[in-house]
Design a protein around this motif. Structure first.
Motif, PDB file in Angstrom:
ATOM      1  N   GLY A  96     -91.586  47.850 131.756  1.00  0.00           N
ATOM      2  CA  GLY A  96     -92.999  47.858 132.414  1.00  0.00           C
ATOM      3  C   GLY A  96     -92.565  48.126 134.082  1.00  0.00           C
ATOM      4  O   GLY A  96     -93.282  48.922 134.595  1.00  0.00           O
ATOM      5  N   LEU A  97     -91.782  47.412 134.649  1.00  0.00           N
ATOM      6  CA  LEU A  97     -91.409  47.626 136.051  1.00  0.00           C
ATOM      7  C   LEU A  97     -90.855  49.016 136.332  1.00  0.00           C
ATOM      8  O   LEU A  97     -90.954  49.554 137.272  1.00  0.00           O
ATOM      9  N   ALA A  98     -89.792  49.439 135.596  1.00  0.00           N
ATOM     10  CA  ALA A  98     -88.743  50.397 135.833  1.00  0.00           C
ATOM     11  C   ALA A  98     -89.354  51.502 135.150  1.00  0.00           C
ATOM     12  O   ALA A  98     -89.037  52.764 135.704  1.00  0.00           O
ATOM     13  N   GLY A  99     -90.026  51.520 134.271  1.00  0.00           N
ATOM     14  CA  GLY A  99     -90.625  52.684 133.343  1.00  0.00           C
ATOM     15  C   GLY A  99     -89.418  53.345 132.433  1.00  0.00           C
ATOM     16  O   GLY A  99     -89.659  54.256 131.923  1.00  0.00           O
ATOM     17  N   LEU A 100     -88.275  52.432 132.547  1.00  0.00           N
ATOM     18  CA  LEU A 100     -87.192  53.274 131.721  1.00  0.00           C
ATOM     19  C   LEU A 100     -86.788  51.900 130.831  1.00  0.00           C
ATOM     20  O   LEU A 100     -86.775  50.814 131.088  1.00  0.00           O
ATOM     21  N   CYS A 101     -85.938  52.477 129.694  1.00  0.00           N
ATOM     22  CA  CYS A 101     -85.168  51.530 128.899  1.00  0.00           C
ATOM     23  C   CYS A 101     -84.038  52.084 128.782  1.00  0.00           C
ATOM     24  O   CYS A 101     -83.654  53.263 129.228  1.00  0.00           O
ATOM     25  N   PRO A 102     -82.877  51.426 127.979  1.00  0.00           N
ATOM     26  CA  PRO A 102     -81.656  51.881 128.104  1.00  0.00           C
ATOM     27  C   PRO A 102     -81.404  53.513 127.784  1.00  0.00           C
ATOM     28  O   PRO A 102     -80.716  54.101 128.462  1.00  0.00           O
ATOM     29  N   GLY A 103     -81.906  53.846 126.724  1.00  0.00           N
ATOM     30  CA  GLY A 103     -81.503  55.349 126.092  1.00  0.00           C
ATOM     31  C   GLY A 103     -82.141  56.242 127.144  1.00  0.00           C
ATOM     32  O   GLY A 103     -81.437  57.331 127.597  1.00  0.00           O
ATOM     33  N   PRO A 104     -83.785  56.186 127.597  1.00  0.00           N
ATOM     34  CA  PRO A 104     -84.116  57.136 128.412  1.00  0.00           C
ATOM     35  C   PRO A 104     -83.267  56.786 129.960  1.00  0.00           C
ATOM     36  O   PRO A 104     -83.449  58.090 130.533  1.00  0.00           O
ATOM     37  N   GLY A 105     -83.063  55.742 130.091  1.00  0.00           N
ATOM     38  CA  GLY A 105     -82.377  55.423 131.407  1.00  0.00           C
ATOM     39  C   GLY A 105     -81.214  56.399 131.490  1.00  0.00           C
ATOM     40  O   GLY A 105     -80.800  57.130 132.711  1.00  0.00           O
ATOM     41  N   ILE A 106     -80.390  56.375 130.395  1.00  0.00           N
ATOM     42  CA  ILE A 106     -79.075  57.173 130.642  1.00  0.00           C
ATOM     43  C   ILE A 106     -79.364  58.842 130.439  1.00  0.00           C
ATOM     44  O   ILE A 106     -78.734  59.387 131.168  1.00  0.00           O
ATOM     45  N   ALA A 107     -80.363  58.947 129.532  1.00  0.00           N
ATOM     46  CA  ALA A 107     -80.654  60.372 129.690  1.00  0.00           C
ATOM     47  C   ALA A 107     -81.326  60.935 130.835  1.00  0.00           C
ATOM     48  O   ALA A 107     -80.997  62.230 131.288  1.00  0.00           O
ATOM     49  N   SER A 108     -81.827  60.030 131.782  1.00  0.00           N
ATOM     50  CA  SER A 108     -82.332  60.484 132.887  1.00  0.00           C
ATOM     51  C   SER A 108     -81.378  60.857 134.065  1.00  0.00           C
ATOM     52  O   SER A 108     -81.649  61.236 135.109  1.00  0.00           O
ATOM     53  N   LEU A 109     -80.290  60.386 133.611  1.00  0.00           N
ATOM     54  CA  LEU A 109     -79.153  60.530 134.814  1.00  0.00           C
ATOM     55  C   LEU A 109     -78.915  62.107 134.626  1.00  0.00           C
ATOM     56  O   LEU A 109     -78.598  62.541 135.959  1.00  0.00           O
ATOM     57  N   SER A 110     -79.257  62.979 133.825  1.00  0.00           N
ATOM     58  CA  SER A 110     -79.174  64.382 133.863  1.00  0.00           C
ATOM     59  C   SER A 110     -80.262  65.159 134.699  1.00  0.00           C
ATOM     60  O   SER A 110     -80.030  66.173 135.127  1.00  0.00           O
ATOM     61  N   THR A 111     -81.428  64.354 134.724  1.00  0.00           N
ATOM     62  CA  THR A 111     -82.717  65.030 135.337  1.00  0.00           C
ATOM     63  C   THR A 111     -83.054  64.436 136.569  1.00  0.00           C
ATOM     64  O   THR A 111     -83.441  65.330 137.648  1.00  0.00           O
ATOM     65  N   SER A 112     -83.005  63.339 136.896  1.00  0.00           N
ATOM     66  CA  SER A 112     -83.230  62.581 138.218  1.00  0.00           C
ATOM     67  C   SER A 112     -81.882  61.506 138.451  1.00  0.00           C
ATOM     68  O   SER A 112     -82.332  60.108 138.267  1.00  0.00           O
ATOM     69  N   PRO A 113     -80.779  61.917 138.785  1.00  0.00           N
ATOM     70  CA  PRO A 113     -79.764  60.989 138.803  1.00  0.00           C
ATOM     71  C   PRO A 113     -79.791  59.977 139.691  1.00  0.00           C
ATOM     72  O   PRO A 113     -79.274  58.906 139.409  1.00  0.00           O
ATOM     73  N   VAL A 114     -80.264  60.043 141.062  1.00  0.00           N
ATOM     74  CA  VAL A 114     -80.266  58.764 141.818  1.00  0.00           C
ATOM     75  C   VAL A 114     -80.942  57.663 141.386  1.00  0.00           C
ATOM     76  O   VAL A 114     -80.695  56.387 141.268  1.00  0.00           O
ATOM     77  N   PRO A 115     -82.570  57.878 141.187  1.00  0.00           N
ATOM     78  CA  PRO A 115     -83.097  56.834 140.452  1.00  0.00           C
ATOM     79  C   PRO A 115     -82.734  56.038 139.153  1.00  0.00           C
ATOM     80  O   PRO A 115     -82.592  54.791 138.822  1.00  0.00           O
ATOM     81  N   ALA A 116     -82.187  57.047 138.379  1.00  0.00           N
ATOM     82  CA  ALA A 116     -81.735  56.821 136.928  1.00  0.00           C
ATOM     83  C   ALA A 116     -80.312  56.103 137.222  1.00  0.00           C
ATOM     84  O   ALA A 116     -80.009  55.047 136.466  1.00  0.00           O
ATOM     85  N   ALA A 117     -79.755  56.313 138.050  1.00  0.00           N
ATOM     86  CA  ALA A 117     -78.223  55.506 138.301  1.00  0.00           C
ATOM     87  C   ALA A 117     -78.682  54.141 138.945  1.00  0.00           C
ATOM     88  O   ALA A 117     -77.855  53.278 138.494  1.00  0.00           O
ATOM     89  N   THR A 118     -79.399  54.020 139.738  1.00  0.00           N
ATOM     90  CA  THR A 118     -80.018  52.651 140.224  1.00  0.00           C
ATOM     91  C   THR A 118     -80.336  51.904 138.876  1.00  0.00           C
ATOM     92  O   THR A 118     -80.124  50.627 138.871  1.00  0.00           O
ATOM     93  N   PHE A 119     -81.112  52.397 137.966  1.00  0.00           N
ATOM     94  CA  PHE A 119     -81.428  51.614 136.829  1.00  0.00           C
ATOM     95  C   PHE A 119     -80.340  51.476 135.811  1.00  0.00           C
ATOM     96  O   PHE A 119     -80.095  50.095 135.539  1.00  0.00           O
ATOM     97  N   VAL A 120     -79.340  52.368 135.790  1.00  0.00           N
ATOM     98  CA  VAL A 120     -78.362  52.077 134.887  1.00  0.00           C
ATOM     99  C   VAL A 120     -77.323  51.090 135.311  1.00  0.00           C
ATOM    100  O   VAL A 120     -76.725  50.251 134.536  1.00  0.00           O
TER     101      VAL A 120
END
Length: 139
Positions: A96-120
């Motif tokens: 709820g806070l990040a709007g991401l869980c592990p699968g989408p977080g890792i996949a998001s590294l390809s589309t929005s690397p900086v915010p996704a990298a913070t999450f990962v």
């Protein structure tokens, strides 16, 4: 052959996440905001996933064994305890806070690397902390 099937499966999963909007934290937060501007579109994604998984379980029960392994690797417990409930609550709060869980977080590294990298990075740190706790060591 196994690596190719794994690569193909991961690619299909990532494409499904992108197509469904699960990689968009704003859409996920909109889905979780049931008392505000609720966005029900991810309910259809989850419903579709449940239908596909129900079919997969029915097919698996009819199979003698998996195509690319010796045995099926299925969950071994149905125990509902404080650790499971606490972990689920922590996962849900993070989702709820990040709007991401592990699968989408890792996949998001390809589309929005900086915010996704913070999450990962935070996700990996949490996994390392969990593994370091004395009750979770497998030494």
């Amino acid at each position: 052959m196994r690596w190719f099937v794994a690569l193909l499966s991961g690619t299909l999963f990532g494409a499904g996440l992108a197509l469904s909007g699960m990689m968009d934290p704003a859409r996920v937060r909109g889905f979780l905001d049931i008392f505000g501007a609720w966005d029900p579109t991810l309910a259809f994604v989850m419903g579709g996933a449940v239908i596909v998984m129900a079919g997969a379980w029915a097919i698996q029960r009819q199979m003698k064994g998996p195509a690319l392994d010796e045995t099926f690797s299925l969950p071994g417990t149905t125990k509902l305890d404080a650790r499971l409930i606490g972990g689920s609550a922590l996962f849900g709060a993070g989702w709820g806070l990040a709007g991401l869980c592990p699968g989408p977080g890792i996949a998001s590294l390809s589309t929005s690397p900086v915010p996704a990298a913070t999450f990962v990075v935070a996700m990996i740190a949490g996994m390392a902390l969990y593994a370091a706790l004395p009750s979770n060591r497998k030494d």
